[in-house]
Enzyme design. Structure first.
Site, PDB file in Angstrom:
ATOM      1  N   HIS A   4      -6.779  -1.076   2.314  1.00 13.55           N
ATOM      2  CA  HIS A   4      -5.614  -0.714   2.927  1.00 13.55           C
ATOM      3  C   HIS A   4      -5.671  -0.313   4.191  1.00 13.55           C
ATOM      4  CE1 HIS A   4      -5.312   0.742  -1.386  1.00 13.55           C
ATOM      5  NE2 HIS A   4      -4.176   0.924  -1.212  1.00 13.55           N
TER       6      HIS A   4
ATOM      7  N   GLU B  10       4.637  -7.354  -5.924  1.00  4.31           N
ATOM      8  CA  GLU B  10       4.948  -7.825  -4.428  1.00  4.31           C
ATOM      9  C   GLU B  10       5.621  -9.168  -4.540  1.00  4.31           C
ATOM     10  OE1 GLU B  10       2.547  -5.847  -5.548  1.00  4.31           O
ATOM     11  OE2 GLU B  10       2.716  -4.215  -4.163  1.00  4.31           O
TER      12      GLU B  10
HETATM   13  C1  LIG Z   1      -0.800  -4.316  -5.219  1.00  4.84           C
HETATM   14  C2  LIG Z   1      -0.502  -3.055  -4.942  1.00  4.84           C
HETATM   15  N1  LIG Z   1       0.772  -2.449  -4.739  1.00  4.84           N
HETATM   16  C3  LIG Z   1       1.019  -1.265  -4.291  1.00  4.84           C
HETATM   17  C4  LIG Z   1      -0.140  -0.459  -4.190  1.00  4.84           C
HETATM   18  C5  LIG Z   1       0.244   1.096  -3.812  1.00  4.84           C
HETATM   19  N2  LIG Z   1      -0.044   1.837  -4.860  1.00  4.84           N
HETATM   20  C6  LIG Z   1      -1.169   2.487  -5.062  1.00  4.84           C
HETATM   21  S1  LIG Z   1      -1.224   3.427  -6.778  1.00  4.84           S
HETATM   22  C7  LIG Z   1       0.075   2.797  -6.929  1.00  4.84           C
HETATM   23  C8  LIG Z   1       0.819   3.015  -8.322  1.00  4.84           C
HETATM   24  C9  LIG Z   1       0.046   2.621  -9.461  1.00  4.84           C
HETATM   25  O1  LIG Z   1       0.560   2.969 -10.885  1.00  4.84           O
HETATM   26  P1  LIG Z   1      -0.066   2.604 -12.067  1.00  4.84           P
HETATM   27  O2  LIG Z   1      -0.654   1.521 -12.147  1.00  4.84           O
HETATM   28  O3  LIG Z   1       0.829   3.254 -13.215  1.00  4.84           O
HETATM   29  O4  LIG Z   1      -1.497   3.822 -11.802  1.00  4.84           O
HETATM   30  P2  LIG Z   1      -1.507   5.213 -11.942  1.00  4.84           P
HETATM   31  O5  LIG Z   1      -1.231   5.725 -10.466  1.00  4.84           O
HETATM   32  O6  LIG Z   1      -0.228   5.830 -12.300  1.00  4.84           O
HETATM   33  O7  LIG Z   1      -2.756   5.741 -12.556  1.00  4.84           O
HETATM   34  C10 LIG Z   1       0.990   2.065  -5.939  1.00  4.84           C
HETATM   35  C11 LIG Z   1       2.346   1.628  -6.016  1.00  4.84           C
HETATM   36  C12 LIG Z   1      -1.265  -0.804  -4.232  1.00  4.84           C
HETATM   37  N3  LIG Z   1      -2.399  -0.135  -4.258  1.00  4.84           N
HETATM   38  N4  LIG Z   1      -1.616  -2.160  -4.694  1.00  4.84           N
END
Ligand SMILES: Cc1ncc(C[n+]2csc(CCOP(=O)(O)OP(=O)(O)O)c2C)c(N)n1
Ligand SMILES: Cc1ncc(C[n+]2csc(CCOP(=O)(O)OP(=O)(O)O)c2C)c(N)n1
Ligand SMILES: [Mg+2]
Ligand SMILES: [Mg+2]
Lengths: 344, 320, 344, 320
Positions: free
Chosen positions: A149, A80
């Site tokens: 959220h 971010e």
């Molecule tokens: C700081 C932040 N940015 C964006 C999001 C939206 N978001 C939720 S899960 C996710 C993907 C996370 O990817 P990863 O860390 O690889 O975990 P995975 O879901 O693959 O287990 C995003 C972008 C969030 N929750 N928090």
């Protein structure tokens, strides 16, 4: 929430040879603004998480990847402060970036670039630069996403010198204000609401601009003024209908722009109705409702027939359980109740 | 390196050193408000890097930014005027030492937030890439900024997008009072570059020739579409972190030793003479010119009107 | 600013078998609270930048390294979100960390851990945990540090459910409130002012606690109430003297705690004087002054003989030049002027 | 690995898989509000890591947290009750799927902020170090979190302070719709460890034996005062990012292929049989027990009362 119909505000098409009108979802209206501005100006690009193949968490950019390609619909890692800061640098050097923060709850990660860099740059450097950056984000509760959220944080941004803050409630305003924000040479926090994306309303085709800093009287009335913004505008309009049935005529003022603020419209309405209720979803303490109420109390004190009142979210993080979630932010019936107390 | 280049580099370094000496005395005379951070000892870095930049290339600078500003071609008078809170200063007295920008020369500005300029330089590089120009962005920051999240997120973005940006860490071994010995568990900060998939280069920031060569290579790579580079220039600051720093965190001996054993100007004079590039007297002549130029700049700055009253909202908004 | 003398507020030693009093600087009073709490409870540790050999940017921790060593006076790299978040984790697992953010302007880097993690943890997890974390920081202008080192951002934190926000104006309150904050089981934003560190005042020796949530009437008066906090309290007291010479009796209410807020004391004072002026250094729009004014307007509307008023910072980043810097935040004479308008 | 351990690991993995299957059907029946993220396919990671932890060791979890929670010993009934918004849930219906904590077992909580738990786990490890205990903190996060500033700042703090923490990156190759191929300019994420001065280990997250061994070594090192480790467990998620994800970002073939070629449960059954550790029927019996336990847990959860009205301020403050 079932798709709610909302009319384009009276002044929404103001200053235009009124172009054709048809109905769009709020999300579609935003996309239309992005598409038209990207077609019009090659310096406009969109950056954010999951905005490409996935089309954005709320489908606002769905389809734009195919039209503009991966360099202008630039998908980013989960960084971010990196992407907002990159947007600041790009804006300073000739691009007009629209950066998406998927949830306003994540803005705490990017706050330094928004406040210390984007907002202060122009003043701090003696007017050498301009920062045509739009930060698109969305807030609010109602989808069971719980505490991290669902927040409503607009008040933080209104308290920063150098930022502009916009919160459209209708599809027409969403298109018109986003167009204006992208063409504005200053950093704009463009705050949407997750429960508005699927609401429908009439939206002018072609170029549609709603100037920043103009409130909109979404419903005229004589007994009290309800000043509000974002999703609460829909609740206020719903409440106004119920109130009318009970013989109370409520005027609903939709701020649309929190900064710059249209004091003239607010004060004119209050001086007419002589009663004011300020409504917002964010928690009451330190909310922007306090600013609106203060302006009214300072400048229209003697025009008031009753103490000004605020109706706002409870002082708690948003809970998960559906039956609890509804209870912590003002609903239409809460507005009706507060309005009746105010006029009673 | 040809004589012209060598002497130009010497001239810039000397100008920076002298600027810092004079701003220090002006601060002592209570003519400068707020705080200043001296770049003395680190002159070779800004000088060797910016020598490869055009006016339309961009830099982002730091709280210790006078050197970057001068190396990028700033007007000394306007710089002093800013420090003195004059309307004729670069930022009309609004910014001060920690916030000098010179957009006419591509200096996007000093930054009071450690690491704050890193994503901004990255964004400037994105503009070049997006518009298909061959402009380059250079990002200056200290060793302390390397442990900021902005460093991490920005270097990854630059690497995956192959942006034309060069990250220059000025490792003067301390972040305020905190030694890099304790702030890092690795001795070579440039090691971090590998994790992002970009070249990491460690260079002696006290030798203008080494900085000049390393920067030249990195900037050429960026201009040619080869993507970002992370350069760590090892150096030492001669003064405290800020004017008046008691420096409890290092010994008097250490402080004094760097002034003699690590001085890019002494070093330059030595090899310029040894390689018979320039004589002592030629160099003294340059110093004399700078001396004159500096005093003229200060006089001009002091003659300037005080910063004018703030006009709102036009000073905070471009569109209002 | 020359060292200003300020008395320990009447209630400052309240509820105590008044211990010996002597004068200390505000910075010394804070250090005394840290030292006494660290001696009393081994779980208390201090983390931050330049707090060890250097003793902190404002010398609050000077000397503590020698007494408590580097594990309890734990100096950190420049990693704001990392150290605040580490403080959250430490607080959740048994320590009582006092984390220092050198300037409140840097809080934008750590906002996510303060808001989404520290403040929301207890509610979000159904009350399983407590977060005894103190974030010590300082704000305000007056030292020529310009836009990125001079802001007053308390309003951001007051708008977060789950945080407590404290802003002492005197050395006695600084010691008493910091002691209370460290013993409190919730996250507390403890906001100091860079121009108060060198002000002197009487400070009780030994244990001295000022409970969170209690305002302090720093000067009693009958003609108007000035509600303020932090450095503006000193200006208000200065102004009250001038006003007295002009026959105007001003009551000065120092909030001390912004959250929890002592509404009772505010409303009691306003109902007595029937006029209120709210003063703060932060920019007016969206400032906490709006919250105070709104509470008064909502709850004491009919007790007011004049419209409530705010006096606050101009809507601009803080400029560098000394003559400009003074002009953008309320000074004593500005308070006098505003008070005279209000009573006139 | 002895039979008891092997079967216990199998049991935990199967329990997680079944929990995810059942919460998915419950979501389909509109009994769960909000959103859920399935851990199916990644079970070996939480299982192999937590097998080495005591109840007084800590973990921080993510939005994809059901597996971590179960592996750390959570009660299934209370987990379902939370998803169903019941007062009997772990967080009294306040948190939901993205915010389950079980402090009684050292689970400091799932986190809706990507990377949000990384400094928190680091702080828990600081507590152990400060109080001189031999407790360990394990921090789970996805590949996406590795590009967050919190990752960077936290790993550096843990390295310079030699904290007893193990950072476990669950690399399921995607962050929502964003492939690691584009989010990183390096193929091996574990490379980043070197820049902080800590060991980096890359392991096959589909093989419980490999995860178990790598985690055992790292946790033992942390407990013994040897400092932090960064583990990257390569894996694949069988489902979409969240329930209902159209997955436009990957092909049907890819999605289906992982369910057969990358399944820690199938893999375990194969070697358990091949090494004659356990017969098919023994494993079927375990599955059957889990089936029964799962339905009992769901029944218990559904029988629970709805989340009670919020009481303020006591629910937001411990001291009020
Ligand atoms: C700081 C932040 N940015 C964006 C999001 C939206 N978001 C939720 S899960 C996710 C993907 C996370 O990817 P990863 O860390 O690889 O975990 P995975 O879901 O693959 O287990 C995003 C972008 C969030 N929750 N928090
Ligand atoms: C985000 C942030 N944290 C802390 C500070 C206070 N501060 C100003 S300069 C400095 C040290 C910077 O060290 P380094 O990056 O090595 O640069 P140097 O001063 O050594 O040139 C600190 C901690 C700041 N300005 N910004
Ligand atoms: Mg340094
Ligand atoms: Mg992933």
């Amino acid at each position: 929430m079932p798709p709610l119909k909302t009319a384009a505000g009276p002044s929404a098409a103001a200053g235009e040879h009124a172009p054709p009108i048809r109905e769009l979802f709020y999300a579609e209206a935003l996309k239309e603004a992005l598409r038209q501005e990207m077609q019009r100006d090659p310096r406009v690009l969109v950056m954010g998480e999951d905005i490409a193949e996935h089309g954005g968490a709320f489908q606002v950019t769905a389809g734009l990847l195919a039209e503009f390609g991966p360099t202008r619909i630039r998908q980013t890692p989960i960084s971010e402060i990196g992407i907002v800061g990159t947007g600041v640098g790009a804006a300073l050097t000739g691009l007009r970036p629209v950066v998406e923060l998927m949830y306003i709850d994540f803005s705490g990660l990017a706050m330094d670039q928004i406040v210390n860099q984007a907002a202060q740059n122009r003043f701090m450097f003696g007017g050498q630069a301009r920062v045509p950056l739009v930060v698109r984000t969305q807030g609010g509760s109602g989808r069971g996403n719980a505490a991290q959220h669902s927040k409503s944080l607009e008040a933080w941004f209104t308290h920063v010198a150098g930022l502009k803050v916009v919160m459209p409630a209708t599809p027409a305003d969403a298109k018109g204000l986003l167009t204006a924000a992208i063409r504005d040479d200053d950093p704009v926090m463009f705050i949407e609401h997750k429960l508005l994306y699927r609401t429908k309303g009439a939206v002018p085709e072609g170029e549609h601009i709603v100037p920043l800093g103009k409130a909109d009287v979404k419903r005229a009335g004589t007994d009290l003024t309800i000043v509000t913004w974002s999703r609460e505008v829909l609740f206020a309009l719903e409440a106004a209908v119920t109130l009318a049935e009970q013989g109370v005529s409520a005027e609903v003022v939709d701020l649309r722009s929190l900064v710059p603020l249209d004091k003239v419209t607010i004060l004119a309405s209050v001086r007419k109705t002589r009663r004011v209720l300020v409504v917002h979803e964010a928690i009451k303490r330190g909310g922007y409702g306090a600013e609106i109420l203060s302006i009214v109390a300072e400048e229209a004190f003697d025009d008031l027939d009753a103490p000004p009142k605020r109706l706002a979210g409870l002082e708690t993080p948003i809970p998960y359980a559906q039956h609890l979630e509804k209870g912590v932010v003002p609903q239409a019936q809460d507005i009706v109740r507060a309005a009746l107390e105010l006029v009673g | 390196m040809d004589k012209k280049t060598a002497l130009e580099l010497y001239r810039v370094m000397r100008t920076i050193r002298r600027f810092e000496q004079r701003s220090t005395t002006l601060f002592g005379e209570n003519k400068i408000w707020g705080t200043i951070h001296s770049y003395a000892g680190e002159e070779a870095i800004a000088t060797g890097v910016c020598a490869h930049l055009r006016d339309d290339d961009w830099i982002t600078s730091t709280h210790r930014g006078h050197g970057h500003c001068i190396a990028k071609g700033a007007d000394l008078g306007k710089m002093f005027a800013e420090l003195l809170g004059r309307e004729t200063g670069y930022c009309r007295g609004r910014g001060g030492s920690m916030h000098i920008a010179d957009t006419s020369k591509g200096n996007l500005g000093a930054n009071g937030i450690v690491g704050g300029g890193i994503p901004i330089a990255t964004g400037a590089a994105l503009t070049a890439k997006q518009l298909g120009t061959d402009q380059v962005a250079v990002c200056f920051f200290g060793d302390g900024a390397v442990n900021q999240g902005t460093f991490h997120e920005s270097l990854n973005l630059a690497a995956i997008w192959k942006l034309p940006v060069v990250y220059v860490c000025e490792n003067n071994q301390y972040a305020e009072s905190f030694s890099t010995k304790f702030a890092f568990a690795v001795e070579d900060i440039a090691l971090r570059a590998a994790g992002y998939g970009m070249p990491g280069v460690r260079v002696d920031g006290g030798d203008i020739r080494k900085v000049y060569d390393a920067a030249g290579e990195a900037i050429a790579r960026a201009r040619g579409g080869g993507g970002p580079t992370f350069i760590v220039a090892e150096s030492h600051r001669h003064e405290g972190h800020y004017y008046g720093d008691p420096q409890h965190y290092r010994t008097k001996e250490e402080i004094e030793s760097w002034k003699t054993t690590f001085d890019p100007l002494l070093d330059a004079r030595t090899w310029l003479a040894a390689d018979a590039v320039a004589s002592e007297s030629e160099l003294d002549a340059i110093d004399q010119e700078i001396e004159t130029e500096m005093e003229r700049a200060i006089a001009w700055a002091e003659a300037g009107p005080p910063a004018s009253p703030i006009k709102l909202p036009e000073e905070i908004y471009a569109t209002s």
